[in-house]
Design a protein around this motif. Structure first.
Motif, mmCIF file in Angstrom:
data_model
loop_
_atom_site.group_PDB
_atom_site.id
_atom_site.type_symbol
_atom_site.label_atom_id
_atom_site.label_comp_id
_atom_site.label_asym_id
_atom_site.label_seq_id
_atom_site.Cartn_x
_atom_site.Cartn_y
_atom_site.Cartn_z
ATOM 1 N N SER A 197 0.842 -1.208 0.000
ATOM 2 C CA SER A 197 0.000 0.000 0.000
ATOM 3 C C SER A 197 0.870 1.249 0.000
ATOM 4 O O SER A 197 0.621 2.202 -0.747
ATOM 5 N N GLY A 198 1.899 1.279 0.848
ATOM 6 C CA GLY A 198 2.813 2.420 0.846
ATOM 7 C C GLY A 198 3.538 2.561 -0.473
ATOM 8 O O GLY A 198 3.742 3.664 -0.979
ATOM 9 N N TYR A 199 3.937 1.434 -1.067
ATOM 10 C CA TYR A 199 4.632 1.442 -2.365
ATOM 11 C C TYR A 199 3.774 2.111 -3.440
ATOM 12 O O TYR A 199 4.265 2.925 -4.240
ATOM 13 N N LEU A 200 2.484 1.794 -3.457
ATOM 14 C CA LEU A 200 1.604 2.306 -4.516
ATOM 15 C C LEU A 200 1.176 3.752 -4.251
ATOM 16 O O LEU A 200 1.228 4.593 -5.155
ATOM 17 N N VAL A 201 0.758 4.063 -3.020
ATOM 18 C CA VAL A 201 0.250 5.415 -2.729
ATOM 19 C C VAL A 201 1.359 6.451 -2.830
ATOM 20 O O VAL A 201 1.135 7.570 -3.312
ATOM 21 N N HIS A 202 2.570 6.108 -2.404
ATOM 22 C CA HIS A 202 3.679 7.058 -2.447
ATOM 23 C C HIS A 202 4.408 7.048 -3.793
ATOM 24 O O HIS A 202 5.468 7.668 -3.931
ATOM 25 N N ASP A 203 3.848 6.350 -4.787
ATOM 26 C CA ASP A 203 4.405 6.331 -6.150
ATOM 27 C C ASP A 203 5.875 5.916 -6.167
ATOM 28 O O ASP A 203 6.675 6.440 -6.947
ATOM 29 N N VAL A 204 6.242 4.963 -5.302
ATOM 30 C CA VAL A 204 7.623 4.480 -5.289
ATOM 31 C C VAL A 204 7.966 3.830 -6.623
ATOM 32 O O VAL A 204 9.118 3.862 -7.062
ATOM 33 N N LYS A 205 6.954 3.277 -7.302
ATOM 34 C CA LYS A 205 7.177 2.613 -8.591
ATOM 35 C C LYS A 205 7.798 3.556 -9.617
ATOM 36 O O LYS A 205 8.548 3.113 -10.498
ATOM 37 N N GLU A 206 7.512 4.873 -9.515
ATOM 38 C CA GLU A 206 8.072 5.826 -10.470
ATOM 39 C C GLU A 206 9.590 5.885 -10.377
ATOM 40 O O GLU A 206 10.268 6.233 -11.349
ATOM 41 N N THR A 207 10.136 5.563 -9.203
ATOM 42 C CA THR A 207 11.587 5.586 -9.008
ATOM 43 C C THR A 207 12.178 4.185 -8.961
ATOM 44 O O THR A 207 13.222 3.918 -9.563
ATOM 45 N N VAL A 208 11.497 3.295 -8.265
ATOM 46 C CA VAL A 208 12.005 1.923 -8.080
ATOM 47 C C VAL A 208 10.927 0.947 -8.562
ATOM 48 O O VAL A 208 9.989 0.637 -7.823
ATOM 49 N N PRO A 209 11.032 0.413 -9.792
ATOM 50 C CA PRO A 209 9.985 -0.468 -10.332
ATOM 51 C C PRO A 209 10.154 -1.924 -9.920
ATOM 52 O O PRO A 209 9.713 -2.827 -10.638
ATOM 53 N N LEU A 210 10.793 -2.187 -8.804
ATOM 54 C CA LEU A 210 11.120 -3.549 -8.398
ATOM 55 C C LEU A 210 10.794 -3.729 -6.924
ATOM 56 O O LEU A 210 11.089 -2.869 -6.097
ATOM 57 N N VAL A 211 10.173 -4.868 -6.572
ATOM 58 C CA VAL A 211 9.903 -5.236 -5.193
ATOM 59 C C VAL A 211 10.572 -6.574 -4.907
ATOM 60 O O VAL A 211 10.513 -7.494 -5.728
ATOM 61 N N LEU A 212 11.201 -6.681 -3.723
ATOM 62 C CA LEU A 212 11.958 -7.869 -3.342
ATOM 63 C C LEU A 212 11.269 -8.560 -2.164
ATOM 64 O O LEU A 212 10.881 -7.907 -1.196
ATOM 65 N N PHE A 213 11.137 -9.894 -2.232
ATOM 66 C CA PHE A 213 10.562 -10.684 -1.149
ATOM 67 C C PHE A 213 11.576 -11.691 -0.644
ATOM 68 O O PHE A 213 12.291 -12.333 -1.433
ATOM 69 N N ASP A 214 11.628 -11.868 0.673
ATOM 70 C CA ASP A 214 12.445 -12.903 1.283
ATOM 71 C C ASP A 214 11.752 -13.353 2.569
ATOM 72 O O ASP A 214 10.909 -12.635 3.124
ATOM 73 N N SER A 215 12.085 -14.560 3.032
ATOM 74 C CA SER A 215 11.542 -15.106 4.285
ATOM 75 C C SER A 215 10.017 -15.142 4.260
ATOM 76 O O SER A 215 9.341 -14.629 5.144
ATOM 77 N N VAL A 216 9.464 -15.768 3.212
ATOM 78 C CA VAL A 216 8.005 -15.904 3.095
ATOM 79 C C VAL A 216 7.582 -17.364 3.250
ATOM 80 O O VAL A 216 6.521 -17.775 2.768
ATOM 81 N N GLU A 217 8.427 -18.169 3.923
ATOM 82 C CA GLU A 217 8.158 -19.599 4.047
ATOM 83 C C GLU A 217 6.892 -19.885 4.844
ATOM 84 O O GLU A 217 6.302 -20.975 4.712
#
Length: 633
Positions: free
Chosen positions: A568-588
């Motif tokens: 939600s923060g990624y989308l509302v704050h338009d982080v995608k305009e600067t960083v178009p990549l999201v990283l996931f780890d430790s989702v076991e």
């Protein structure tokens, strides 16, 4: 669907974490990085995070290397982070994709220690602060304070204008009264002058009287001049006294306690000591974590869904134990991995404390600077006050001299009047009385002219002030509109964040099919200070609903909620305009079927998604027909 990039992201890593050298690429969409524990998956993800702009604690140099780097290239852009070591200190430089580490740490690097996931694990404490990290609230608050100050100034100007408008009718009436009085006095003077002219037929009487009368008139003129000078000097002195009172009031308002300044200075010194200690502790923890990771991660290849098993084998150590670098004994990998996770959590906590201390130090420094500025202003006001005191003393001396002169001239006038009255030639004549009356009338005329001139000057100033009302009113209306917009900016963003979270959470609850979980939503509470309260609503077997708490959610459910907070923060704050990549780890903790659905959902909103999974998870997702692009090392 988000806009897709034209090509893959090219990645080059050298001597970071447990990776010695690696060159690979990931295409747009969802990419799965598959491999067992201790196969450098974490080093790879943290290296990518460093290039995206994560905080300095995200990754460290390989233990046996003096320098290292990571480079990302895509769509004509290039991001780099370089690390070098000298004298036991690691230096970091380069040009990452984002210059806002808190945003990357919170909304892009969705790792185990991610703030959004951590706040959900902790029952939602600090949820608003996490979601609002993309907003420069300090800048908005500063803008609001500036607009409020400007509004107060304009309102004061408008009030002064309205007071001026209220005084205009009385001033105009007073001007008319003085003009009428002056006209009547002029007519009377003309009549008296005609009377005196009639007396000129008797030359003998006039010649006898004029010697004394001329001297009397001359002395009276001198007296009038001195009296005018006294009036002018008194007005000047009154103005200076008012200025002195104003300066004393301003000086009093700027008074600063010496104890307050000393307390702030001591606090700043204490904060700097605490910051130095925290920075040293974080650096030591980073070196220890890096060294332990390098013990575990001694291979250089990665495996993803659809790639050769030979590459995974290069990254996966063949033994289940490693030799401890401090004592030389054999230690289970799980033990070291657990210690690393603990130290990483401590480092994240210390880093968060460090940011708070730095912010407090900046606040204390600003307060000290304001005190110094006040001190400078006080010195200026003291100089002006001394100058004003000197001017008042000079006016007092002038008044004393003028009053002495006036007293002497009055005595002369009294003596001359007595001589005139005793002059035999004039004793039976009305001429002395006519001259006396003419003198009084001329004096009155002078006073009326002075008063009328002063009233006209005041009237001109009032009319000029009143003419500014339209401009000041327009400026005030604009400032009020700007202030309302600034105040509403934070409210709007808060509502957008809550709406985004609630919509995504509803989508995922429906998509992932969690049993008896009806709804998870955020409520915005405003009571002096705005807070975000998260609610959990469950279904009963009978079909009714009841409210529960985050602590009763399963680990899988809590992890999904934390991921939605970050997204939600990624989308509302338009982080995608600067960083178009999201990283996931430790989702076991999320089962493969739901994980597959969640990744597909995120992939519809983010151009590039990269996640690290265990082989069994990756295989299960493959069976769920998630089509992940091939990952070519």
């Amino acid at each position: 669907m988000p806009d897709r990039a034209d090509g893959p992201i090219e990645i080059e890593i050298r001597n970071l974490g447990g990776i010695e050298s690696l060159s690979t690429s990931i295409p747009s969409g969802v990419t799965i990085l598959a491999g067992a524990n201790a196969t450098n998956r974490t080093s790879f993800l943290r290296s990518v995070a460093a290039a995206l702009g994560a905080s300095d604690a995200a990754i460290s140099l390989k233990t046996d290397a003096e320098s290292g780097s990571v480079t990302l290239s895509f769509d004509g852009q290039k991001a780099t982070r370089e690390f070098s070591q000298s004298g036991g200190t690691v230096h970091r430089r380069g040009d990452p994709l984002s210059d806002a580490p808190p945003l990357v740490d919170t909304y892009v690097s969705i790792f185990a220690t991610n703030p959004a996931r951590s706040t959900i694990r902790n029952g939602g404490t600090g949820l608003r602060e996490v979601l609002m990290r993309g907003v420069d609230t300090d800048a908005i608050d500063a803008e609001i304070q500036s607009l409020k100050s400007e509004q107060a100034d304009l309102e004061a100007q408008l009030a002064e204008i309205e007071r001026a408008q209220g005084r205009l009718p009385d001033k105009r009436e007073r001007r008319a009264e003085l003009a009428d009085e002056l006209a009547e006095t002029e007519e009377t003077i003309a009549t008296v002058e005609d009377t005196i002219e009639a007396y000129r037929a008797s030359e003998a009487e006039i010649e006898a009287a004029e010697e004394y009368l001329s001297t009397l008139e001359e002395t009276r003129n001198k007296l009038r001049q001195v009296e005018r000078e006294i009036e002018e000097t008194e007005r000047t002195r009154d103005t200076l006294v008012e200025e002195r009172a104003t300066l004393e009031g301003e000086l009093e308002s700027l008074s600063v306690s010496a104890d307050r300044r000393a307390d702030l200075s001591d606090r700043k010194g204490a904060l700097e000591s605490e910051i130095d200690a925290l920075e040293s502790t974080i650096a030591e923890l980073s070196d220890i974590i890096s060294h332990n990771q390098s013990i575990l991660e001694d291979a250089d290849a990665l495996d993803v869904l659809g790639t050769d098993d030979e590459v995974v084998g290069q990254l996966d150590p063949s033994s289940s134990t490693v030799r401890c670098w401090t004592c030389g004994s054999e230690v289970d990998r799980e033990t070291i991995e657990s210690r690393i996770e603990t130290m990483e959590a401590i480092r994240a906590e210390k880093n968060e404390t460090l940011q708070e201390k730095r912010a407090e130090r900046e606040s204390v420094a600003e307060k000290l600077a304001a005190i110094e500025q006040n001190q400078t202003e006080r010195e200026r006001l003291k100089r002006e006050l001394r100058e004003t005191e000197s001017a008042i003393e000079a006016e007092d001396r002038s008044l004393s001299e003028l009053r002495d002169r006036a007293s002497g001239l009055r005595e002369e006038v009294s003596d001359l009047q007595e001589q005139v009255s005793e002059t035999a030639e004039l004793r039976d004549s009305d001429l002395p009385e006519a001259y006396e009356r003419l003198n009084r009338l001329q004096h009155e005329r002078g006073q009326l002219e002075t008063r009328l001139e002063r009233v006209e000057s005041e009237l001109t100033d009032l009319e000029a002030t009143a003419d500014q009302k339209e401009t000041v009113s327009a400026d005030l209306e604009q400032v009020r509109a700007d202030l309302e917009a600034a105040r509403g900016r934070v409210d709007r963003i808060e509502r957008e964040l809550i709406e985004e979270f609630n919509e995504q959470m509803a989508d995922l609850i429906d998509l992932l099919g969690y049993e008896n979980l009806s709804r998870v939503w955020i409520e915005r509470l405003v009571d002096g200070q705005t807070t975000f309260e998260i609610h959990v609503v469950r279904d009963t077997v009978a079909g009714t609903v009841y409210e529960d708490t985050l602590s009763t959610l399963s680990e899988s459910e809590r992890e999904i909620v934390g991921i939605v907070v970050a997204l939600s923060g990624y989308l509302v704050h338009d982080v995608k305009e600067t960083v178009p990549l999201v990283l996931f780890d430790s989702v076991e903790a999320i089962d493969a079927e739901r994980l597959a659905a969640m990744l597909e959902y995120v992939g519809q909103k983010v151009p590039y998604v990269l996640t690290a999974l265990l082989p069994e998870q990756a295989d299960a997702i493959d069976e769920q027909t998630i089509q992940a692009p091939a990952f070519e090392p």
